[in-house]
Design a protein around this motif. Structure first.
Motif, PDB file in Angstrom:
ATOM      1  N   UNK A  44      11.624 -11.749  -5.211  1.00  0.00           N
ATOM      2  CA  UNK A  44      10.590 -12.702  -5.612  1.00  0.00           C
ATOM      3  C   UNK A  44      11.121 -14.130  -5.518  1.00  0.00           C
ATOM      4  N   UNK A  45      12.344 -14.331  -5.985  1.00  0.00           N
ATOM      5  CA  UNK A  45      12.946 -15.663  -5.922  1.00  0.00           C
ATOM      6  C   UNK A  45      13.123 -16.133  -4.479  1.00  0.00           C
ATOM      7  N   UNK A  46      13.672 -15.255  -3.645  1.00  0.00           N
ATOM      8  CA  UNK A  46      14.022 -15.644  -2.279  1.00  0.00           C
ATOM      9  C   UNK A  46      12.824 -15.757  -1.355  1.00  0.00           C
ATOM     10  N   UNK A  47      11.876 -14.821  -1.447  1.00  0.00           N
ATOM     11  CA  UNK A  47      10.779 -14.785  -0.485  1.00  0.00           C
ATOM     12  C   UNK A  47       9.456 -15.248  -1.058  1.00  0.00           C
ATOM     13  N   UNK A  48       9.355 -15.407  -2.349  1.00  0.00           N
ATOM     14  CA  UNK A  48       8.068 -15.756  -2.927  1.00  0.00           C
ATOM     15  C   UNK A  48       8.036 -17.103  -3.607  1.00  0.00           C
ATOM     16  N   UNK A  49       9.101 -17.445  -4.289  1.00  0.00           N
ATOM     17  CA  UNK A  49       9.072 -18.655  -5.107  1.00  0.00           C
ATOM     18  C   UNK A  49       9.656 -19.859  -4.378  1.00  0.00           C
ATOM     19  N   UNK A  50      10.740 -19.640  -3.646  1.00  0.00           N
ATOM     20  CA  UNK A  50      11.361 -20.743  -2.906  1.00  0.00           C
ATOM     21  C   UNK A  50      10.348 -21.311  -1.909  1.00  0.00           C
ATOM     22  N   UNK A  51       9.991 -22.548  -2.072  1.00  0.00           N
ATOM     23  CA  UNK A  51       9.051 -23.199  -1.179  1.00  0.00           C
ATOM     24  C   UNK A  51       7.588 -22.931  -1.477  1.00  0.00           C
ATOM     25  N   UNK A  52       7.324 -22.102  -2.484  1.00  0.00           N
ATOM     26  CA  UNK A  52       5.960 -21.718  -2.810  1.00  0.00           C
ATOM     27  C   UNK A  52       5.086 -22.932  -3.117  1.00  0.00           C
ATOM     28  N   UNK A  53       5.579 -23.809  -3.946  1.00  0.00           N
ATOM     29  CA  UNK A  53       4.767 -24.969  -4.338  1.00  0.00           C
ATOM     30  C   UNK A  53       4.385 -25.823  -3.126  1.00  0.00           C
TER      31      UNK A  53
END
Length: 103
Positions: A44-53
């Motif tokens: 989740x951190x690597x593929x979902x949250x990083x850059x999400x915003x």
């Protein structure tokens, strides 16, 4: 999709935004499943949250809709039919983690 429909029936968003939100929610739920398998928040951190915003900002998607959809899934989803009690608790914890990143 039920969660997105619950959110989008209340507000006037374009069909394009709704389609992107459905796509993204499926993506995040897959990542949460990976987290359940790995036992951590790494996927989740690597593929979902990083850059999400940034992605959400560029696509002009309302973060409130994501928060409402994930909250709906957490609170109203009938998860105990397909998961053990421990898995449901872990799943909801990961949903809370994701919701907090959108807030």
């Amino acid at each position: 999709i039920e969660a997105v429909n619950a959110v989008y029936q209340k507000d006037n968003y374009s069909q394009e935004n709704k389609d992107k939100c459905v796509r993204d929610i499926h993506h995040y739920l897959r990542l949460i499943n990976y987290c359940l398998v790995t036992g951590g928040t790494g996927p989740l951190d690597e593929w979902g949250i990083a850059g999400m915003r940034e992605v959400i900002r560029v696509q002009l998607l309302p973060t409130a809709a994501y928060i409402e959809a994930f909250t709906f899934i957490r609170d109203k989803g009938n998860l105990s039919d397909c998961m053990s009690e421990q898995s449901v608790a872990e799943f909801k914890s990961l949903l809370d983690y994701l919701i907090n990143t959108f807030a």
